[in-house]
Design a protein around this motif. Structure first.
Motif, mmCIF file in Angstrom:
data_model
loop_
_atom_site.group_PDB
_atom_site.id
_atom_site.type_symbol
_atom_site.label_atom_id
_atom_site.label_comp_id
_atom_site.label_asym_id
_atom_site.label_seq_id
_atom_site.Cartn_x
_atom_site.Cartn_y
_atom_site.Cartn_z
ATOM 1 N N UNK A 190 -12.183 89.738 64.319
ATOM 2 C CA UNK A 190 -12.553 89.641 63.106
ATOM 3 C C UNK A 190 -14.041 88.995 62.964
ATOM 4 N N UNK A 191 -14.435 88.249 64.001
ATOM 5 C CA UNK A 191 -15.745 87.882 64.212
ATOM 6 C C UNK A 191 -16.714 89.243 64.104
ATOM 7 N N UNK A 192 -16.281 89.973 65.175
ATOM 8 C CA UNK A 192 -17.217 91.030 65.332
ATOM 9 C C UNK A 192 -17.202 91.974 63.996
ATOM 10 N N UNK A 193 -16.028 92.184 63.220
ATOM 11 C CA UNK A 193 -16.225 92.815 62.011
ATOM 12 C C UNK A 193 -16.942 92.229 60.884
ATOM 13 N N UNK A 194 -16.833 90.821 61.051
ATOM 14 C CA UNK A 194 -17.535 90.452 59.935
ATOM 15 C C UNK A 194 -19.090 90.349 60.133
ATOM 16 N N UNK A 195 -19.412 90.632 61.565
ATOM 17 C CA UNK A 195 -20.771 90.499 62.031
ATOM 18 C C UNK A 195 -21.344 91.699 61.460
ATOM 19 N N UNK B 248 -26.046 79.328 63.588
ATOM 20 C CA UNK B 248 -25.151 80.201 64.439
ATOM 21 C C UNK B 248 -24.308 79.307 65.540
ATOM 22 N N UNK B 249 -24.809 78.152 65.633
ATOM 23 C CA UNK B 249 -23.880 77.344 66.729
ATOM 24 C C UNK B 249 -22.538 76.529 65.677
ATOM 25 N N UNK B 250 -23.156 76.432 64.600
ATOM 26 C CA UNK B 250 -21.938 75.944 63.846
ATOM 27 C C UNK B 250 -20.833 76.780 63.650
ATOM 28 N N UNK B 251 -21.301 78.042 63.521
ATOM 29 C CA UNK B 251 -20.429 79.453 63.336
ATOM 30 C C UNK B 251 -19.807 79.269 64.772
ATOM 31 N N UNK B 252 -20.302 79.094 65.952
ATOM 32 C CA UNK B 252 -19.678 79.493 67.213
ATOM 33 C C UNK B 252 -18.726 78.260 67.391
ATOM 34 N N UNK C 220 -17.730 85.084 61.104
ATOM 35 C CA UNK C 220 -18.647 86.061 61.637
ATOM 36 C C UNK C 220 -20.135 86.277 60.788
ATOM 37 N N UNK C 221 -19.741 86.061 59.602
ATOM 38 C CA UNK C 221 -20.975 86.053 58.660
ATOM 39 C C UNK C 221 -21.866 85.166 58.882
ATOM 40 N N UNK C 222 -21.342 83.961 59.063
ATOM 41 C CA UNK C 222 -22.029 82.606 59.297
ATOM 42 C C UNK C 222 -23.044 82.854 60.367
ATOM 43 N N UNK C 223 -22.659 83.284 61.698
ATOM 44 C CA UNK C 223 -23.552 83.596 62.672
ATOM 45 C C UNK C 223 -24.541 84.573 62.289
ATOM 46 N N UNK C 224 -24.081 85.773 61.790
ATOM 47 C CA UNK C 224 -25.092 86.727 61.654
ATOM 48 C C UNK C 224 -26.114 86.336 60.529
ATOM 49 N N UNK C 225 -25.932 85.526 59.717
ATOM 50 C CA UNK C 225 -26.809 85.207 58.551
ATOM 51 C C UNK C 225 -27.597 84.168 59.484
#
Lengths: 253, 263
Positions: B202-207, B230-234, B215-220
């Motif tokens: 799901x993370x990959x798909x959202x990225x 990014x770290x918060x998302x991770x 996943x969006x949190x990280x890419x954003x």
């Protein structure tokens, strides 16, 4: 009592000129004998002599090459005849409790719940596992597991019980105990038992009659009546005499 | 129990886990304060603080728990459908030779393809919305569950099958009362791996394309050049993944008392 005279009991199992080949290999060579209703027959013979093949022919796992096996005078039909088989492996269902394991056969046969409860309670009592009825197999000792298996087989009130070296891997002390339990169950239920073993002492202790087989190709070496009185004592001179006789018969081809 | 080392109680295991995480965080904090690592990565205190703050201050349109719920809801759909399909296909494949002969070659070709390799096709087929994400998670869950259910059904103890038949079970009863229950531990192993894999997918798909979810949190975070986000998302992904694994194990322990107890 099942131990009384053999002669006037009806014939339960009739093995008639049974021969079994696997390709060129002749395993069972023209075997004929009868088992009377309620009889306890032990079959002994050297290891690898086709004892298990013989049982598998009765249970229709293999078809005999020639000859036939009749149960109540008809060809064996497991859908109709109630035959139970106890193996050497402890074949308990690990996801069922002791009680559920014993009830398994009756459930499969869709017996009414009341009957199942009664039969299971009775079996639990006979094998002394009432206090352990809610335990799972992983929590039980080897001897308890084998008791569950035996209780499960007797619970369905089989007309014929086949046992293939069920105590082969147990230590002596446990074996004695379970043998006595088996005799108790056999007397209580009047079940016909065919018990295969390579342990001569065990055969002499349990049987009414002993069938001694030869090495491959297997035929009948001797059919012996075992008239030792009950209860039997494995160190009594009479017992030792019978045991030695069976030993001689197995040794000399 | 398989998850604990010999001789350790549950309590001791928990303490060891807490100590190892705490020591790791201390080393990280120390490295950030005293070395050049601080130029690349925020300190754990900052990350944890930001994570906690994002519970009330939204990242984009949602708070962190909002993102987590979005991602979880996607996993839930794919997981349920994938598990049901996986158990059915896996058990049938393990028990019925003909079914195995027909289905297994297809399955073996599809299985090694990582779910993310399907992303472009999924988008072409299902568009950028939810369906393509469901599809990818479905694939991730399905292949793991199928594989485990399959090996479970193949490993069914033939002695038990023989015993059941001897006790009067017909073929259908052998399937329902012997094959299915004896596969349950392997099915659970498959569900556990499947859930982990679904969560990773799901993370990959959202990225790739979405406007919410972890996943969006990280890419954003990457778009905004904001390593802290990014770290918060991770952290969110790690914590939720861990909780899911613990939950699955608890459910398994509850349902498979017989295989857990007395071991």
């Amino acid at each position: 009592m099942a131990v009384s005279d053999n002669m006037d009991r009806e014939i339960k199992v009739k093995v008639d000129h049974m021969t079994k080949r696997f390709g060129d290999l002749l395993v069972l060579d023209d075997i004929s004998f009868n088992v009377k209703k309620g009889e306890f027959l032990c079959i002994v013979g050297p290891t690898g002599c086709g004892k298990t093949t013989f049982l598998n022919c009765i249970t229709k796992l293999y078809e005999p090459t020639s000859g036939e096996i009749l149960l109540n005078n008809e060809p064996v039909n497991l859908k109709k005849h109630n035959v139970s088989y106890i193996f050497q492996e402890y074949s308990t269902m690990s996801w069922l409790t002791v009680e559920e394991n014993i009830a398994f056969g009756l459930k499969m046969k869709k017996r009414p719940q009341e009957e199942i409860n009664l039969a299971v309670a009775e079996m639990l009592e006979v094998v002394g596992l009432t206090d352990y009825k809610d335990y799972y197999p992983a929590e039980l000792s080897t001897s308890m597991l084998q008791r569950v298996v035996i209780a499960r087989a007797f619970a369905t009130k089989p007309e014929l019980l086949l046992m293939d070296e069920p105590y082969g891997q147990l230590d002596i002390d446990l074996r004695f105990k379970l043998e006595d339990e088996l005799l108790k169950l056999w007397r209580a239920t009047g079940t016909t038992v065919i018990f295969i073993t390579h342990n001569i002492e065990e055969a002499v202790y349990l049987s009414e009659n002993i069938l001694i087989l030869t090495n491959k190709p297997t035929s009948i070496k001797e059919y012996m009546k075992n008239e030792l009185p009950w209860p039997r004592n494995v160190v009594s001179p009479e017992f030792v005499k019978v045991r030695n006789r069976v030993t001689e018969l197995i040794k000399w081809w | 129990m398989k998850t604990r080392f010999r001789g350790a109680s549950k309590y001791e295991t928990a303490i060891c886990a807490a100590i190892s995480i705490f020591v790791f965080l201390c080393l990280w904090e120390l490295a950030v304060r005293t070395t050049a690592v601080g130029l690349f990565i925020s300190s754990p205190i900052t990350v944890i603080g930001k994570t906690l703050r994002s519970i009330v201050e939204p990242l984009g349109t949602h708070t962190i728990q909002g993102h987590v719920l979005w991602s979880l809801s996607r996993v839930a759909v794919g997981f349920v459908v994938g598990s049901v399909a996986g158990v059915v296909v896996g058990v049938l494949m393990g028990w019925y030779r003909i079914f195995e002969a027909i289905v297994r070659p297809l399955f073996e070709v599809i299985r090694p393809i990582p779910p993310i390799a399907w992303i472009p096709l999924a988008i072409l087929w299902f568009g950028l919305g939810e369906s393509s994400k469901y599809f990818l998670i479905f694939l991730a869950v399905f292949s793991n569950v199928t594989m485990n259910a399959y090996s479970g059904a193949r490993a069914v103890d033939q002695t038990l099958v023989g015993a059941a038949k001897m006790l009067g079970a017909n073929n259908r009863q052998v399937f329902t009362s012997i094959v299915l229950p004896s596969c349950v531990p392997q099915i659970f192993a498959g569900l556990q791996i499947g859930l982990g894999s679904g969560w990773a997918t799901v993370v990959a798909a959202e990225m790739v394309r979405s406007s919410e979810g972890v996943g969006w949190v990280i890419t954003k975070g990457q778009d905004l050049n904001n390593p802290l986000q990014i770290l918060v998302g991770i952290v969110g992904i790690g914590v939720i993944g861990y909780i899911l694994a613990v939950l699955m194990r608890a459910i398994e322990a509850k349902l498979c008392v017989w295989s857990e107890r007395g071991k």
